[in-house]
Scaffold this active site. Structure first.
Site, PDB file in Angstrom:
ATOM      1  N   VAL A 378       0.825  -1.207   0.000  1.00 25.69           N
ATOM      2  CA  VAL A 378       0.000   0.000   0.000  1.00 25.69           C
ATOM      3  C   VAL A 378       0.859   1.257   0.000  1.00 25.69           C
ATOM      4  O   VAL A 378       0.584   2.217  -0.731  1.00 25.69           O
ATOM      5  CB  VAL A 378      -0.951  -0.017   1.214  1.00 25.69           C
ATOM      6  CG1 VAL A 378      -1.682   1.324   1.355  1.00 25.69           C
ATOM      7  CG2 VAL A 378      -1.963  -1.158   1.095  1.00 25.69           C
ATOM      8  N   ASP A 379       1.910   1.277   0.828  1.00 26.51           N
ATOM      9  CA  ASP A 379       2.741   2.469   0.965  1.00 26.51           C
ATOM     10  C   ASP A 379       3.390   2.838  -0.361  1.00 26.51           C
ATOM     11  O   ASP A 379       3.331   3.990  -0.806  1.00 26.51           O
ATOM     12  CB  ASP A 379       3.803   2.219   2.043  1.00 26.51           C
ATOM     13  CG  ASP A 379       4.204   3.482   2.785  1.00 26.51           C
ATOM     14  OD1 ASP A 379       3.660   4.557   2.474  1.00 26.51           O
ATOM     15  OD2 ASP A 379       5.053   3.390   3.692  1.00 26.51           O
ATOM     16  N   ASP A 380       4.045   1.880  -1.004  1.00 25.12           N
ATOM     17  CA  ASP A 380       4.645   2.140  -2.311  1.00 25.12           C
ATOM     18  C   ASP A 380       3.607   2.606  -3.312  1.00 25.12           C
ATOM     19  O   ASP A 380       3.828   3.545  -4.071  1.00 25.12           O
ATOM     20  CB  ASP A 380       5.325   0.873  -2.839  1.00 25.12           C
ATOM     21  CG  ASP A 380       6.759   0.749  -2.368  1.00 25.12           C
ATOM     22  OD1 ASP A 380       7.637   1.372  -2.979  1.00 25.12           O
ATOM     23  OD2 ASP A 380       6.996   0.052  -1.371  1.00 25.12           O
ATOM     24  N   ARG A 454      -0.389   7.923   4.558  1.00 30.89           N
ATOM     25  CA  ARG A 454       0.056   8.001   3.168  1.00 30.89           C
ATOM     26  C   ARG A 454      -1.138   7.880   2.212  1.00 30.89           C
ATOM     27  O   ARG A 454      -1.211   8.568   1.186  1.00 30.89           O
ATOM     28  CB  ARG A 454       1.051   6.890   2.860  1.00 30.89           C
ATOM     29  CG  ARG A 454       1.841   7.142   1.603  1.00 30.89           C
ATOM     30  CD  ARG A 454       3.058   7.999   1.851  1.00 30.89           C
ATOM     31  NE  ARG A 454       4.051   7.255   2.607  1.00 30.89           N
ATOM     32  CZ  ARG A 454       4.995   7.816   3.357  1.00 30.89           C
ATOM     33  NH1 ARG A 454       5.057   9.129   3.447  1.00 30.89           N
ATOM     34  NH2 ARG A 454       5.863   7.083   4.013  1.00 30.89           N
TER      35      ARG A 454
END
Length: 639
Positions: A378-380, A454
């Site tokens: 998810v972060d990427d 994020r």
């Protein structure tokens, strides 16, 4: 806003230009950015062990590892988990093991210093489970002291309360191959054979080959382990053959064409160990490909050789795009365009392990590495979406479609409490961290404030939306996670400075009016932990000692995070902490090197809190550039 005595617009512009020039100079011809991902020495030590076990050491420049390990040893005799930690026991034992495997005698002065350090801290018996397991593979520890991993775990259905998909992606990809290894309990013959008996503080003949008890409910797992071991001794392991075959199949199915497993060295090493236990030949294409993948994570110089735990090109590229555009580059600059097109080509359009729990989502995410189709995160994905949004590409329709796919996948990954985790949906069975095997306390992947922030920042920055009820759940989750002091925990970066910066950046965009009080409280906390030199820093020890929140030697990356958070908070509330921001900018200007770079020795990235830390070598470059670029934008706007 008035210009300051300490910092002028021209100084900021010059620093930005120098930083931009450096970033452009290291862009790969293919369009991406990628720098070293540094960890402690255990990754390299375990790679040495792997090649010794496979008999492939002569085909790699492992003799250079000795130079690397000697350089990493500290004056006290030990090796560190993170920079300046005073040395760590398990890390030091594995480094000592690797040096012995490389032929360094126990009488070497460096080994004698290491031995004294290790014995002073309790010796091998006090090390973590994985250190003991690696020693057991070559007969330097007894398998009786290693937790049993019954292979039939592999066959438990997904609907069962306990199954491999209740483990975090990194634990799962490392554990499945260990089901095979721990079932066979191999003792590999290496040449020359070594012992590390001198590292047992109590003497090898007096070691208690048993798992330590805690004196609480978790001792139930010790009792279960004794039952598993009894069953093994009686050769009563249900569905053993079927389980081993299922684990082997699972491993082979998840190998990338490039040879990687899970995009991380532990999963790669363990998978290769499992194949060795199953009798695979070193010349087998699967093995050959796997060993080559480990090689691809190595960094070799004229006299040194080490192995990274992972590689971060997608992450580095997305942040580099954001840094360049935030600092004034045109969205259609050739460097930005080439990087944006490279990122679009890295979008993963396959179903991965996330689909086991998330039956509704469709592919469209990004991973951290060059290739990792089973484990996007998810972060990427959120950072890539923001980077693509900032870029103007020749094929804008394709870009928008890629962004839409990414958004839909991310939205489908929202956890029940309202936040987002890194790799999986509702992967939050906390009790798994109490099993003896899980002594790194990283068996699960629950939603966290920093990843959730994020996602919210992505929604605000890109003018995207999700279901209103789900959005409100996410905001509520973020507010619940705010600490009494005003800060937020950072799971994937060190630590509260990282978490607080991310949340302020998000709330400033998606809820500046309704969450004004939370924003101001978070900003006040950041101001309160600024160092006298104008910078910010936080020690990795804050994960173990909450009284150290926001405290530590100033670093470029953590100063940049604090500035990014304060600038966002100021824009949201129109209350800029001018003095703190100006001092922080001044710190970045005075610590920038003539070539436009910054340097920090400290580890500011987090793998597993309290147990594994990282130094992203580009954090000290693109985050300061983002901070300087956003500061200049504020100056222009207010002037």
């Amino acid at each position: 806003m008035q210009t300051q005595d300490r910092v002028t617009v021209n100084q900021v512009a010059a620093a930005i230009a120098a930083s931009q020039k450096y970033l452009l100079s290291i862009q790969n011809p293919a369009g991406y950015w990628w720098a070293e991902l540094e960890s402690n020495v255990t990754i390299t030590a375990e790679a040495v062990l792997l090649h010794k076990i496979w008999g492939t050491e002569s085909t790699r420049p492992l003799h250079k590892v000795e130079t690397y390990l000697r350089a990493q040893q500290r004056q006290h005799g030990g090796w560190e988990l993170f920079y300046g930690d005073g040395g760590e026991l398990s890390t030091s034992v594995e480094a000592y093991m690797a040096l012995k495997l490389l032929g360094v005698p126990a009488t070497d002065p460096a080994m004698l210093k290491a031995k004294a350090f290790i014995l002073q801290r309790g010796g091998i018996s006090k090390t973590r489970i994985f250190t003991k397991l690696h020693l057991a593979l070559i007969g330097c520890y007894d398998w009786r002291g290693i937790p049993s991993l019954p292979p039939w775990i592999m066959l438990l259905p997904n609907a069962f309360p306990v199954n491999i998909y209740e483990m975090s992606s990194w634990a799962r990809s490392s554990t499945v191959p260990l089901l095979i290894v721990c079932d066979s309990k191999p003792v590999f013959q290496i040449d020359p054979a070594i012992t590390v008996d001198e590292l047992y503080a109590e003497g090898r003949d007096r070691v208690q080959w048993e798992l330590p008890r805690s004196g609480n409910w978790t001792d139930l797992f010790i009792t279960l382990d004794q039952g598993f071991k009894l069953a093994e001794s009686l050769n009563f392991v249900p569905f053993r053959d079927e389980s081993i075959k299922a684990a082997e199949k699972w491993i082979i199915e998840r190998q990338e064409a490039t040879g990687d497993w899970g995009g991380i060295i532990p999963a790669m090493l363990n998978s290769l160990l499992a194949l060795r236990c199953l009798g695979y030949d070193p010349a087998d294409p699967i093995v050959e490909r796997g060993l080559k993948a480990v090689d691809n994570f190595a960094i070799e110089t004229a006299d040194s050789y080490c192995v990274q735990p992972c590689v971060s090109p997608v992450w580095d590229t997305a942040w580099a795009i954001r840094a360049l555009v935030d600092s004034g580059f045109a969205p259609d600059d050739p460097a930005v365009v080439q990087a944006g097109e490279w990122l679009i080509n890295k979008q993963i359009l396959d179903y991965g392990d996330w689909n086991v729990k998330n039956r509704q989502g469709k592919p469209g995410a990004w991973a951290f590495e060059f290739d990792n189709r089973f484990y996007p995160d998810v972060d990427d994905s959120a950072v890539v979406v923001m980077a693509l949004h900032q870029a103007k590409l020749p094929n804008e329709k394709l870009k928008q479609a890629a962004i839409a796919r990414g958004l839909n996948w991310i939205a489908s990954m929202q956890c029940k409490p309202g936040g987002w985790a890194a790799f999986d949906l509702d992967n939050d069975q906390e009790w798994l961290n109490a099993v003896p095997y899980g002594d790194l306390k990283a068996m699960i992947d629950p939603n966290t404030a920093d990843v959730t922030a994020r996602v919210l920042e992505m929604l605000g920055a890109c003018n995207l939306s999700i279901d209103t009820q789900n959005f409100e759940k996410a905001i509520a989750y973020i507010l619940r996670e705010q600490e009494p002091e005003g800060c937020w925990f950072g799971r994937w970066g060190v630590n509260y400075i990282y978490g607080t910066s991310g949340v302020l950046s998000a709330l400033a965009l998606v809820a500046p009016l309704t969450q004004k009080n939370s924003i101001e409280k978070g900003a006040a906390w950041l101001v309160g932990c600024q160092n006298p030199d104008g910078g910010w820093g936080e020690t990795c020890r804050s994960y173990d000692d909450p009284s150290l929140k926001g405290q530590g030697t100033s670093t470029a990356s953590q100063t940049a995070w604090a500035l990014i958070g304060l600038i966002a908070a100021g824009e949201a509330t129109n209350k800029f902490a001018l003095d703190a921001i100006e001092k922080g900018i001044s710190y970045l200007l005075t610590t920038q090197k003539p070539d436009g770079t910054w340097f920090e020795a400290d580890f500011t990235g987090t793998g597993f809190p309290s147990h594994f830390y990282l130094k992203y070598h580009l954090y000290q470059q693109y985050f300061p550039l983002i901070a300087l670029g956003r500061y200049r934008s504020v100056l222009k706007t207010r002037d």
